[in-house]
Design a protein around this motif. Structure first.
Motif, mmCIF file in Angstrom:
data_model
loop_
_atom_site.group_PDB
_atom_site.id
_atom_site.type_symbol
_atom_site.label_atom_id
_atom_site.label_comp_id
_atom_site.label_asym_id
_atom_site.label_seq_id
_atom_site.Cartn_x
_atom_site.Cartn_y
_atom_site.Cartn_z
ATOM 1 N N ASP A 176 0.871 -1.168 0.000
ATOM 2 C CA ASP A 176 0.000 0.000 0.000
ATOM 3 C C ASP A 176 0.911 1.223 0.000
ATOM 4 O O ASP A 176 1.749 1.378 0.884
ATOM 5 C CB ASP A 176 -0.868 -0.080 1.274
ATOM 6 N N ARG A 177 0.781 2.097 -1.031
ATOM 7 C CA ARG A 177 1.695 3.218 -1.188
ATOM 8 C C ARG A 177 1.691 4.139 0.025
ATOM 9 O O ARG A 177 2.724 4.676 0.409
ATOM 10 C CB ARG A 177 1.341 4.027 -2.447
ATOM 11 N N SER A 178 0.508 4.307 0.649
ATOM 12 C CA SER A 178 0.403 5.251 1.770
ATOM 13 C C SER A 178 0.681 4.609 3.117
ATOM 14 O O SER A 178 1.166 5.263 4.034
ATOM 15 C CB SER A 178 -1.001 5.866 1.811
ATOM 16 N N ASN A 179 0.334 3.343 3.270
ATOM 17 C CA ASN A 179 0.369 2.729 4.601
ATOM 18 C C ASN A 179 1.296 1.524 4.723
ATOM 19 O O ASN A 179 1.230 0.789 5.699
ATOM 20 C CB ASN A 179 -1.052 2.281 4.977
ATOM 21 N N GLY A 180 2.139 1.316 3.725
ATOM 22 C CA GLY A 180 3.062 0.184 3.804
ATOM 23 C C GLY A 180 2.417 -1.100 3.327
ATOM 24 O O GLY A 180 2.731 -1.603 2.249
ATOM 25 N N VAL A 181 1.514 -1.633 4.140
ATOM 26 C CA VAL A 181 0.774 -2.817 3.702
ATOM 27 C C VAL A 181 -0.709 -2.631 3.978
ATOM 28 O O VAL A 181 -1.106 -1.776 4.765
ATOM 29 C CB VAL A 181 1.230 -4.119 4.405
ATOM 30 N N GLN A 182 -1.517 -3.449 3.318
ATOM 31 C CA GLN A 182 -2.966 -3.420 3.496
ATOM 32 C C GLN A 182 -3.462 -4.863 3.609
ATOM 33 O O GLN A 182 -3.059 -5.726 2.836
ATOM 34 C CB GLN A 182 -3.591 -2.729 2.269
ATOM 35 N N GLU A 183 -4.320 -5.104 4.600
ATOM 36 C CA GLU A 183 -4.933 -6.429 4.768
ATOM 37 C C GLU A 183 -6.099 -6.542 3.795
ATOM 38 O O GLU A 183 -6.935 -5.637 3.722
ATOM 39 C CB GLU A 183 -5.503 -6.583 6.190
ATOM 40 N N THR A 184 -6.222 -7.659 3.106
ATOM 41 C CA THR A 184 -7.395 -7.859 2.257
ATOM 42 C C THR A 184 -7.687 -9.360 2.140
ATOM 43 O O THR A 184 -7.039 -10.176 2.794
ATOM 44 C CB THR A 184 -7.234 -7.183 0.882
ATOM 45 N N ILE A 185 -8.686 -9.705 1.338
ATOM 46 C CA ILE A 185 -9.116 -11.099 1.211
ATOM 47 C C ILE A 185 -9.209 -11.425 -0.267
ATOM 48 O O ILE A 185 -9.944 -10.766 -1.002
ATOM 49 C CB ILE A 185 -10.483 -11.301 1.893
#
Lengths: 257, 257, 257, 257
Positions: free
Chosen positions: C31-40
């Motif tokens: 995630d460009r803004s938050n480093g990583v993003q949790e998803t499914i």
């Protein structure tokens, strides 16, 4: 700028629900093993609109949702509804969160661990000060046909099935507990990872434990009746019949009060 | 009124396909037993757009479809494409019809007759004078797991599965023939109506005839290779595993020329 | 226990792909803004099966997935494929991850922040040592019809539309960059939260910037041609026409090498 | 052969509904212009099961459906339910038919004729001798936002929307009449074929006739109240907002008795 929504409406008709739906939104929910779990909900938010207002203010629904803590739980749902009532100046507010929920299950012989997807839904409303919450679990399971087993020399048709448990709870019940009830009321649970020894165990368990949709839904009703934390339930079992191109289903709804 | 679509475009980019899709439309298709069958297709219609035109004329797609005879067949598909090429002044035209198709099947013992739904798709295009047509059938069937049967004392997991057969044909093959091939390559067919004696026969047939998705797709490939009317095929088998919450699949694509 | 899958197959037919699909699985993505993003993700995993093996070992796919770090990225995709090749003893492996991805967007005037859902897909394969990865974004946008604007005294029909950008990249491009390209090639972006001043700005922007699906897809092609990090692209724009019950679409596929 | 379903059940739990669903089945329905119309329904059929029976006989549902005349109408629905009660020896029977329905509409200026798809549902039950039938229409329409029009210098966002009208009728109302009510309560109808002069008329009509979901649902309620043939209604309007990636909705349910 003119606020068209706030203008008076002369048609003299109150609207039961007005709001937004089909909104996709990341949330956190409580997880018995890991504290919290990140997931993504399909969300509906709405309010009652009195007869004299032309419209509601749609952007405020998402503002309230954005300002909330990320967690959506049995415990803070009423607070979300209260905030919707306040910000939208409404007597009633309604929310619906529908999301995938993962439970790590252990294979019966090898003990191999695999995450498996369930579907969970929180349907809540607050009318004045009266709060109501339905918690719903949809669980994939296996059913094996008692008739097919009885009449056939070898084998029995079996299939993936879905059990849906909707409840009104007096006191908190974990999603994981509802999933365990679903597993116990089917012919056998389903898993993400099964090694060969597990596949043998699951196949034999289902064969030893044949259940019509009628059997499964009654076993579920018995479990609901026994659990004092549950005060109302609606149950359905749907088998995706392996010998047909249609499904078999059974459903029961009861209030315990 | 200004015809914006016909204006010249300076961006110098041709568009591969431009048209309409997600159109629901009643059609008739050929039926081996009854002559024709009424059904409802999800339709896509498109053309190639040269670099110097700004847009196509979307309403003409539906005009051409409305003016056509209601039948959409292997035989008149090229004519429909030719009309689209003419009316939209296009070098290439493409159509896609995706529709349910019902076949009356006889239960194996009682002989009870029941209509069962298949899904069929015609994907066709005409580039200049070169015509191409893919006919695709999706058939529900039953698969029973050879490994589960081999390792278990009793029973074997089985499930509804879907076989997809896409073909380019040299000469006409009935949809019903493709459905018979699908049935023959699974562990057992599925039916709308099965009396108890039929359920016994189907259960025992599947148990006597265990097939992985790998087995089914290879049996399909053998059938396709043997049939001289088929010149290209793409096959897939997907089992909705009764012991898992995910599917198993296998696929093969081959050209015979 | 007998290992049925490992037995020799005499049918002499190799299988292009065999594996699992419709698996739901939690992942993390960059995630460009938050480093990583949790998803499914909805996941498909498969391998090539040579002609002399009867079957593959389905449980190993999920074992490999479980053992992997949770992150699924442009950077570690090849490693996942290599592990599948090794563990399943396969010349070729294929994976497909399809997941929602949220980007926080700022409303154009008020600056209100709201998360919005996009859909992203990674389709990758490794044949021997040859690695291939397609990154695909589906973005909701607004299109406003140039013809309707031109011929009408007031107003112009507009609608939600979906832009799909599939790319093969030479060097890494953020999902957020693809989303910005999609927004720039439509009549106007869409947002989660718009206050009244924003709604005015978005309405006027779309009206000032009418675009057919043909226009949008060409603007996208120009952006793809200009970006040296992109070496292949496939584009589509689909408008859910507000004056019709069907959609309009346009598509372009080009290789730059 | 043993009849497992007919055996006595000791769990002492009656089942509200047991039967089949997700059945695809060709039917005929009444058509105001053409007498009858061929279509394909998604069907659910079920009965109440008393506490002392273990199961129902699933194959009889499809037998009854097969033996029926092909027409499924307001007029013969009760007869179908009566047959289900008899053949399944049940106090209550329930059916649900959900199907596409096509209406030929005339473009407002050119008069061009085009078929357009609606979705219709018959939900019926018979408890003892008490018959109940809900007729439901889902209609695609266009809505144009009054707020966006009011605050913007030019244009106004508009979008495809869906109106759902569920009714209990005292006396017969044509599906076509419900569709006309839906069209009249939106900003403008939608069409299959619109020539340029029609597109101008529809664009201008929607702009002259802006409606929130709140407005549309109230206009629908007024129409329902005025029509003496309607004794109960449940209404919803859902706009697939062209400036958002979520929908706006409003709903009203009222009994007139």
């Amino acid at each position: 700028m003119r606020d068209v929504q706030s203008e008076q409406d002369k048609r003299n008709i109150a609207i039961d629900k007005v709001g937004i739906n089909s909104l996709s939104w990341p949330i956190q929910v409580l997880d018995r093993s890991n504290g919290v779990q990140e997931t993504i909900a399909k969300v509906s938010l709405s309010v009652f609109l009195p007869r004299d207002y032309r419209g509601t203010h749609m952007s405020r629904f998402i503002e309230v949702l954005s300002e909330q803590e990320k967690q959506v739980t049995f415990h803070n749902m009423e607070n979300l509804l209260r905030m919707l009532q306040e910000r939208l100046d409404a007597d009633e507010a309604h929310v619906d969160f529908d999301f995938p929920y993962f439970i790590t299950k252990k294979a019966p012989v090898s003990g191999a661990l695999g995450r498996m997807r369930y579907d969970v839904r929180f349907i809540a409303e607050r009318k004045g000060c009266k709060f109501d919450l339905i918690t719903e679990l949809t669980a994939p399971v296996q059913t094996l046909c008692p008739c097919s087993k009885e009449i056939s020399v070898h084998g029995a048709h079996n299939q993936r099935a879905h059990i849906k448990i909707s409840t009104r709870m007096k006191t908190f019940v974990w999603i994981e507990e509802l999933a365990e009830i679903a597993d116990a009321c089917a012919s056998a649970p389903v898993y993400s990872i099964l090694k060969r020894e597990d596949e043998k165990a699951v196949t034999e368990k289902a064969y030893a434990n044949p259940r019509f949709v009628e059997d499964s839904v009654r076993e579920l009703a018995i479990a609901m009746e026994r659990d004092d934390r549950i005060m109302w339930y609606s149950l359905s079992v749907t088998s995706h019949e392996s010998i047909h191109n249609h499904d078999a289903f059974a459903s029961i709804e009861r209030s315990k009060i």
